[in-house]
Design an enzyme around this catalytic site. Structure first.
Site, PDB file in Angstrom:
ATOM      1  CE  LYS A 143      20.207  35.773  -6.997  1.00 47.90           C
ATOM      2  NZ  LYS A 143      19.153  35.115  -7.732  1.00 47.90           N
ATOM      3  CG  PHE A 201       4.117  21.695  -4.668  1.00 50.55           C
ATOM      4  CD1 PHE A 201       3.309  22.342  -5.198  1.00 50.55           C
ATOM      5  CD2 PHE A 201       4.637  20.527  -5.050  1.00 50.55           C
ATOM      6  CE1 PHE A 201       2.497  21.774  -6.330  1.00 50.55           C
ATOM      7  CE2 PHE A 201       4.015  19.889  -6.029  1.00 50.55           C
ATOM      8  CZ  PHE A 201       3.092  20.516  -6.743  1.00 50.55           C
ATOM      9  CB  CYS A 221       3.994  32.149  -5.856  1.00 52.85           C
ATOM     10  SG  CYS A 221       5.873  31.726  -5.877  1.00 52.85           S
ATOM     11  CG  PHE A 250      -3.310  28.955   2.735  1.00 44.69           C
ATOM     12  CD1 PHE A 250      -2.305  27.835   3.191  1.00 44.69           C
ATOM     13  CD2 PHE A 250      -2.627  29.854   1.716  1.00 44.69           C
ATOM     14  CE1 PHE A 250      -0.885  28.164   3.252  1.00 44.69           C
ATOM     15  CE2 PHE A 250      -1.256  30.133   1.590  1.00 44.69           C
ATOM     16  CZ  PHE A 250      -0.434  28.905   2.216  1.00 44.69           C
TER      17      PHE A 250
HETATM   18  C1  UGA Z   1       3.252  30.029  -2.436  1.00 34.51           C
HETATM   19  C2  UGA Z   1       2.592  28.373  -2.140  1.00 34.51           C
HETATM   20  O1  UGA Z   1       2.404  28.371  -0.548  1.00 34.51           O
HETATM   21  C3  UGA Z   1       3.753  27.329  -2.172  1.00 34.51           C
HETATM   22  O2  UGA Z   1       3.302  26.049  -2.110  1.00 34.51           O
HETATM   23  C4  UGA Z   1       4.381  27.718  -3.670  1.00 34.51           C
HETATM   24  O3  UGA Z   1       5.611  26.572  -3.949  1.00 34.51           O
HETATM   25  C5  UGA Z   1       4.821  28.814  -3.978  1.00 34.51           C
HETATM   26  O4  UGA Z   1       3.817  29.838  -3.602  1.00 34.51           O
HETATM   27  C6  UGA Z   1       5.283  28.934  -5.460  1.00 34.51           C
HETATM   28  O5  UGA Z   1       4.646  28.867  -6.211  1.00 34.51           O
HETATM   29  O6  UGA Z   1       6.506  29.020  -5.607  1.00 34.51           O
HETATM   30  P1  UGA Z   1       4.705  31.683  -0.951  1.00 34.51           P
HETATM   31  O7  UGA Z   1       4.292  32.653  -2.106  1.00 34.51           O
HETATM   32  O8  UGA Z   1       6.215  31.433  -0.334  1.00 34.51           O
HETATM   33  O9  UGA Z   1       4.333  30.108  -1.332  1.00 34.51           O
HETATM   34  O10 UGA Z   1       3.780  32.034   0.228  1.00 34.51           O
HETATM   35  P2  UGA Z   1       2.642  31.428   1.091  1.00 34.51           P
HETATM   36  O11 UGA Z   1       3.070  31.248   2.370  1.00 34.51           O
HETATM   37  O12 UGA Z   1       1.820  30.618   0.288  1.00 34.51           O
HETATM   38  O13 UGA Z   1       1.680  32.895   1.406  1.00 34.51           O
HETATM   39  C7  UGA Z   1       1.159  33.491   0.201  1.00 34.51           C
HETATM   40  C8  UGA Z   1       0.466  34.930   0.446  1.00 34.51           C
HETATM   41  O14 UGA Z   1      -0.741  34.394   1.080  1.00 34.51           O
HETATM   42  C9  UGA Z   1       1.028  35.842   1.734  1.00 34.51           C
HETATM   43  O15 UGA Z   1       1.034  37.132   1.112  1.00 34.51           O
HETATM   44  C10 UGA Z   1       0.265  35.494   3.020  1.00 34.51           C
HETATM   45  O16 UGA Z   1       0.245  36.575   3.847  1.00 34.51           O
HETATM   46  C11 UGA Z   1      -1.008  35.304   2.146  1.00 34.51           C
HETATM   47  N1  UGA Z   1      -1.941  34.532   3.230  1.00 34.51           N
HETATM   48  C12 UGA Z   1      -1.507  33.014   3.398  1.00 34.51           C
HETATM   49  C13 UGA Z   1      -3.169  34.850   3.427  1.00 34.51           C
HETATM   50  O17 UGA Z   1      -3.438  35.986   3.406  1.00 34.51           O
HETATM   51  N2  UGA Z   1      -3.926  33.912   4.450  1.00 34.51           N
HETATM   52  C14 UGA Z   1      -3.630  32.774   4.693  1.00 34.51           C
HETATM   53  O18 UGA Z   1      -4.399  32.067   5.331  1.00 34.51           O
HETATM   54  C15 UGA Z   1      -2.486  32.225   4.150  1.00 34.51           C
END
Ligand code: UGA
Length: 425
Positions: free
Chosen positions: A38, A149, A256, A245
């Site tokens: 990396k 976050f 996460c 969400f």
């Molecule tokens: C998530 C949180 O949103 C962040 O705030 C946090 O910092 C991060 O975890 C972490 O703990 O490090 P992330 O895992 O990058 O972020 O992705 P998200 O955009 O939150 O999506 C997570 C999952 O939920 C994805 O598989 C997405 O497809 C799904 N999702 C999201 C849904 O099925 N429906 C929704 O309405 C939104």
């Protein structure tokens, strides 16, 4: 604020984004990682993963001399601020594995000067900070909890446009960390270490709850001839609920939500509390991944020898991250059921040596001749493809299971296909 010396442990999503953005804000940052390959990638001016906008911020930091990379073995002393952003993967029992965090803190206790402040960005269970402080306090190093976050795919934007900064720890140390963020216009939540740690878990658990709730409503929509997208749109317009969400689909994945929901459930049990709601959230998410399989079996019957295309492999668009991606679990089940699977993703590539399915170079190639397609990730390229043409190039019964409700069902039907969404009759 005057530029500060910052040492960041971990060049993953959180560490690299934190280091690069702090350097962009004028601080002098060294990002350390144990993974030498990396470090070579970074030294060559490349970013080890797909994250929009990050390459530019890193490039600016390196060019200005504010951002450097190194291996912890070569570390002689730490900066006045030490950011910990190493992984806390799940153990088999669901607890967070704190080995990497502990070994960094042990090293910091040896290398940091008295007065330094540790900023914990790794997601660690409530109680961890109190225990790590016992290692740091005797050498005069302060401990603060500053959960992150940011979301993959919009991490740089999330850093500069943060909706809140959570800082837990002794008052003086918290104020010093708050000053480090000067220039970012976000409310600061000052609290104790355990509260800061719990804010992170509770936030992710609540977002996962919103998703599982929308998915439960979707299952009901399927039985009531209602449309979940419209239902959740109507629900989300209430400002007490909010629109984010509430998108139904085959469930949440990534590094996460699955890990943090399980860790919070584990932590609750450990503390004598059975977190019923969270258990249901996790269970609903597991069931959503089975929905495409059940639908395919309903329409195609036995899956043995059937050609199935899976469109989108990453856990969400705009990332190359396939950790806990619903697509991969669905593919494993399809393959175990004897189907021939062809996958496609605009960016995410699964190591061919370990994958049990064929990967197509284009969406059209994956879909051509398939009896069914499962759309697992709403990449714009997949959502806005010509589904009339794609459906026409499939083989009977031309089933398109839209696991992200992102495709126009009428276009599929116009091409002679059968369209099934999630809660979207
Ligand atoms: C998530 C949180 O949103 C962040 O705030 C946090 O910092 C991060 O975890 C972490 O703990 O490090 P992330 O895992 O990058 O972020 O992705 P998200 O955009 O939150 O999506 C997570 C999952 O939920 C994805 O598989 C997405 O497809 C799904 N999702 C999201 C849904 O099925 N429906 C929704 O309405 C939104």
């Amino acid at each position: 604020m005057k530029p500060c010396e910052v040492t960041v442990f971990g060049a993953g999503y959180v560490g690299l984004v934190t280091g690069a953005c702090l350097a962009d804000m004028g601080h002098r940052v060294e990002v350390l990682d144990v993974d030498r390959s990396k470090l070579e990638t970074l030294a060559a001016g490349e970013v080890p993963f797909h994250e929009p906008g990050l390459a530019d911020v890193i490039g600016r930091g390196v060019a200005s001399g504010n951002l450097r990379f190194g291996h912890p073995d070569g570390l002689e002393s730490c900066g006045e601020f030490v950011v910990v952003a190493v992984g806390t993967p799940p153990t088999t029992g669901g607890a967070a594995d704190l080995r990497f965090v502990r070994s960094v803190v042990d090293l910091v206790a040896k290398r940091a000067a008295p007065g330094a402040v540790v900023i914990m960005k790794s997601t660690v269970p409530p109680g961890t900070g109190a225990s790590l402080s016992e290692t740091l306090s005797p050498v005069g190093v302060e401990y603060t909890s500053n959960p992150e976050f940011l979301r993959e795919g919009s991490a740089v934007r999330d850093w500069f446009k943060a909706d809140r900064i959570v800082l837990g720890g002794p008052e003086a140390a918290v104020e010093r960390v708050a000053a480090l963020y000067e220039g970012i216009d976000a409310p600061i939540v000052r609290c104790g270490i355990a509260s800061a740690e719990l804010i992170k878990y509770a936030s992710n658990a609540f977002l996962a709850t919103k998703i599982s709730f929308a998915n439960e409503i979707a299952r009901l929509c399927d039985r009531l001839d209602a449309d979940v997208d419209l239902v959740m749109h109507g629900v989300g317009l209430d400002p007490r609920i909010g629109p984010a969400f509430l998108k139904a689909g085959i469930g949440y994945g990534g590094s996460c939500f699955p890990k943090d929901t399980k860790a919070l459930d584990y932590l609750s049990s450990l503390n004598g509390y059975d977190f019923h709601l969270l258990k249901a959230v996790i269970d609903v998410n597991k069931r959503m991944r089975l929905l495409p399989i059940m639908t395919l079996k309903d329409v195609l019957g036995d899956l043995r020898g059937k050609q199935i295309a899976v469109a989108g492999l990453t856990f969400k668009p705009n990332t190359d991250d396939i950790r806990e991606a619903p697509a991969l679990e669905i593919i494993d089940t399809l393959v175990a059921d004897g189907a021939q699977v062809r996958g496609y993703d605009p960016v995410g590539v699964v190591d061919a040596g370990s994958s049990s399915f064929e990967q197509a170079a284009t969406l059209a190639e994956a879909v051509r001749g398939a009896n069914a397609v499962v759309i697992a990730t709403e990449w714009p390229e997949i959502a806005h493809a010509d589904w009339r043409e794609l459906a026409a190039a499939m083989d009977e019964p031309r089933l398109v299971f839209d696991g992200r409700n992102c495709v126009d069902g009428d276009a599929v039907r116009a091409g002679g296909g059968n369209y099934v969404g999630v809660g979207r009759r």
